[in-house]
Design a protein around this motif. Structure first.
Motif, PDB file in Angstrom:
ATOM      1  N   ASP A 224       1.095  -1.274  -0.241  1.00  0.00           N
ATOM      2  CA  ASP A 224       0.189  -0.152  -0.079  1.00  0.00           C
ATOM      3  C   ASP A 224       1.011   1.284   0.219  1.00  0.00           C
ATOM      4  O   ASP A 224       0.325   2.137  -0.165  1.00  0.00           O
ATOM      5  N   LYS A 227       1.535   3.382  -3.007  1.00  0.00           N
ATOM      6  CA  LYS A 227      -0.041   3.654  -3.636  1.00  0.00           C
ATOM      7  C   LYS A 227      -0.318   4.591  -2.731  1.00  0.00           C
ATOM      8  O   LYS A 227      -0.726   5.838  -3.684  1.00  0.00           O
ATOM      9  N   ASP A 229      -0.858   8.437  -1.809  1.00  0.00           N
ATOM     10  CA  ASP A 229      -0.562   9.356  -2.441  1.00  0.00           C
ATOM     11  C   ASP A 229      -0.456  10.574  -0.588  1.00  0.00           C
ATOM     12  O   ASP A 229      -0.832  12.444  -1.019  1.00  0.00           O
ATOM     13  N   ARG A 247      10.201   1.894  -5.361  1.00  0.00           N
ATOM     14  CA  ARG A 247       9.207   2.329  -5.599  1.00  0.00           C
ATOM     15  C   ARG A 247       8.930   2.307  -7.188  1.00  0.00           C
ATOM     16  O   ARG A 247       8.577   2.358  -8.117  1.00  0.00           O
ATOM     17  N   LEU A 251       6.288   0.605  -9.685  1.00  0.00           N
ATOM     18  CA  LEU A 251       5.817   1.406 -10.959  1.00  0.00           C
ATOM     19  C   LEU A 251       6.068   1.413 -12.707  1.00  0.00           C
ATOM     20  O   LEU A 251       5.129   1.404 -13.410  1.00  0.00           O
ATOM     21  N   ARG A 254       4.160  -1.837 -12.626  1.00  0.00           N
ATOM     22  CA  ARG A 254       2.547  -1.227 -13.122  1.00  0.00           C
ATOM     23  C   ARG A 254       2.507  -0.885 -14.693  1.00  0.00           C
ATOM     24  O   ARG A 254       1.109  -0.888 -14.940  1.00  0.00           O
TER      25      ARG A 254
END
Length: 255
Positions: A224, A227, A229, A247, A251, A254
């Motif tokens: 989590d 992702k 914000d 990270r 990304l 993904r």
């Protein structure tokens, strides 16, 4: 399982914990993270029963700690294992003596029974040949493993670790993280780790509670956190070069 409900703590009129609610689940590695002064240490001391909250409640398996009798509190403390930041081993005792100490203090087991249990936990943390060594004769990583062995020798329901990777090189820190997670799953312990180490967040962060200025700013898993914000969380974790690299890889996968 440990359930925390609207936990508050003040010192001399200054509110350090400002109403924290969360659940630490059995069989999972639960991490508390945050900058210095965020309330992590006070929070853990409340969980351990070393500090009395100003208000709110801490429930162990559904029972409010504030309602425990003195005898029940003593029994609960014997169900808690603790790994201290500096290992906190007795320099004058051997590895075997350090691990056996809680059994000698809190049980009526025979010498044979204690020896069998000590041999078992030392084998579990991969220290089969260290029984007669003293803390000064072993590495920092081995000292941490002795501390973990001592913490689990009483078969605790709850395991608390305060900065378990402090002072360790990255490779050894990962080994300690993995050991903590393996033991947690194997024995279905409720484990709570107080850490600032982003390696730990990435490796074993099944449940992460991020504190900021005495509040629970965010919670989730290591997945989590990629992702989110939430700016406070991002500002904290982006200070880690490791996190930036991991990270970015996440990304890219993904995309």
């Amino acid at each position: 399982m440990i359930e925390v409900i609207d936990l508050k703590k003040s010192f001399n009129g200054t509110e350090v914990l400002k109403g924290i609610s969360t659940v630490f689940e059995k069989g999972k590695t639960n991490l508390i993270i945050g900058q210095s002064g965020s309330g992590k240490t006070v929070f853990m001391k409340c969980l351990l029963g070393l500090i009395t909250p100003s208000s709110g409640s801490i429930r162990y398996e559904g029972r409010d700690y504030a309602e425990f009798s003195l005898e029940e509190k003593r029994d609960l403390r014997q169900e808690m294992g603790m790994v201290f930041q500096g290992s906190a081993l007795f320099d004058s005792k051997t590895v075997e003596g350090n691990v056996m100490f809680p059994l000698e203090m809190f049980t009526k087991q025979s010498q044979e029974e204690m020896q069998e249990r000590v041999d078992f936990v030392l084998k579990r943390v991969n220290l089969v040949d260290a029984h007669t060594k003293y803390p000064a004769e072993i590495s920092g990583g081995m000292q941490k493993r002795v501390a973990i062995a001592r913490a689990i020798v009483m078969k605790p329901k709850y395991l608390f670790c305060d900065e378990p990777n402090s002072g360790l090189d990255p490779k050894t820190a990962i080994l300690i993280d993995n050991l903590i997670q393996e033991i947690t799953e194997e024995y279905q312990i409720t484990t709570v780790v107080n850490t600032h180490d982003m390696n730990s967040v990435m490796e074993i962060g099944e449940k992460i509670v991020f504190l900021k200025d005495g509040l629970k700013e965010w919670e989730g898993s290591s997945k989590d956190i990629f992702k989110t914000d939430n700016k406070a969380v991002s500002n904290f974790v982006y200070s880690s070069e490791l996190f930036k690299k991991v990270r970015q890889m996440y990304l890219e996968e993904r995309a």
